[in-house]
Design an enzyme around this catalytic site. Structure first.
Site, PDB file in Angstrom:
ATOM      1  N   HIS A  96       0.924   5.228   1.221  1.00 49.38           N
ATOM      2  CA  HIS A  96       0.299   6.299   2.011  1.00 49.38           C
ATOM      3  C   HIS A  96       0.379   7.590   1.195  1.00 49.38           C
ATOM      4  O   HIS A  96       1.455   7.934   0.676  1.00 49.38           O
ATOM      5  CB  HIS A  96       1.082   6.541   3.302  1.00 49.38           C
ATOM      6  CG  HIS A  96       1.075   5.396   4.272  1.00 49.38           C
ATOM      7  ND1 HIS A  96       0.248   5.355   5.367  1.00 49.38           N
ATOM      8  CD2 HIS A  96       1.809   4.252   4.315  1.00 49.38           C
ATOM      9  CE1 HIS A  96       0.471   4.241   6.058  1.00 49.38           C
ATOM     10  NE2 HIS A  96       1.424   3.560   5.439  1.00 49.38           N
ATOM     11  N   HIS A 110       0.848  -1.190   0.000  1.00 53.08           N
ATOM     12  CA  HIS A 110       0.000   0.000   0.000  1.00 53.08           C
ATOM     13  C   HIS A 110       0.878   1.234   0.000  1.00 53.08           C
ATOM     14  O   HIS A 110       2.020   1.200   0.462  1.00 53.08           O
ATOM     15  CB  HIS A 110      -0.951   0.023   1.191  1.00 53.08           C
ATOM     16  CG  HIS A 110      -0.256  -0.106   2.515  1.00 53.08           C
ATOM     17  ND1 HIS A 110       0.206  -1.315   2.995  1.00 53.08           N
ATOM     18  CD2 HIS A 110       0.077   0.817   3.451  1.00 53.08           C
ATOM     19  CE1 HIS A 110       0.777  -1.124   4.179  1.00 53.08           C
ATOM     20  NE2 HIS A 110       0.721   0.165   4.471  1.00 53.08           N
TER      21      HIS A 110
END
Ligand code: 5GP
Length: 138
Positions: A100, A98
């Site tokens: 941010h 992922h």
């Protein structure tokens, strides 16, 4: 066992959705380090940035760019930090790649980036660069 992001992608856990297409989901991070802190997540599971296929990286970062632009145009952010932690030593807590996207407003107390200069007098920089160069795969 499925990681928390796989469960969110499968609709088993609720989320505040910012963006979705066939390959990528973007949601507000539950911790909201700064207002609008968003996670961009590939739907196909891979554990981290370093092991992700190139097409996945391309898709995730293309969405991250658009979200950063929207944080600036819609939330009044003055800047954005884009980061992807790899490994627990680097702060990765969810083992699903992922990115941010953290909007910055100028007086943020929740998120600090400090890269302190170290004493490198004993480090041979050209040699160190060669060592890394040798490990770069095609
Ligand atoms: P990492 O520490 O792996 O770089 O980032 C994982 C992020 O996922 C953390 O910032 C954490 O706040 C967020 N997170 C963990 N569980 C959930 C959840 O159930 N929902 C949402 N929206 N974010 C979560």
């Amino acid at each position: 066992m499925k990681d928390i992001f796989c469960r969110i992608i499968d609709g088993e856990i609720p989320c505040a959705k910012v963006y979705e297409d066939d390959d990528v989901l973007a949601i507000l991070d539950i911790s909201q380090t700064t207002k609008g802190h968003t996670l961009v997540i590939p739907k196909a599971h891979c554990s981290d940035f370093l092991s992700a296929p190139k097409e996945t990286i391309d898709k995730v970062f293309a969405v991250a760019q658009r979200i950063g632009q929207a944080q600036i145009s819609m939330l009044g952010a003055k800047g954005v930090n884009i980061l992807s932690n790899v490994g627990s030593e680097a702060g990765q807590s969810v083992p699903h790649f992922h990115v941010h996207v953290i909007p910055r407003y100028g007086k943020d107390s929740g998120f600090q980036v400090t890269m302190k200069e170290q004493d490198i007098s004993s480090v041979d920089l050209p040699r160190l660069a060669c060592v890394i160069k040798e490990g770069i795969k095609e």
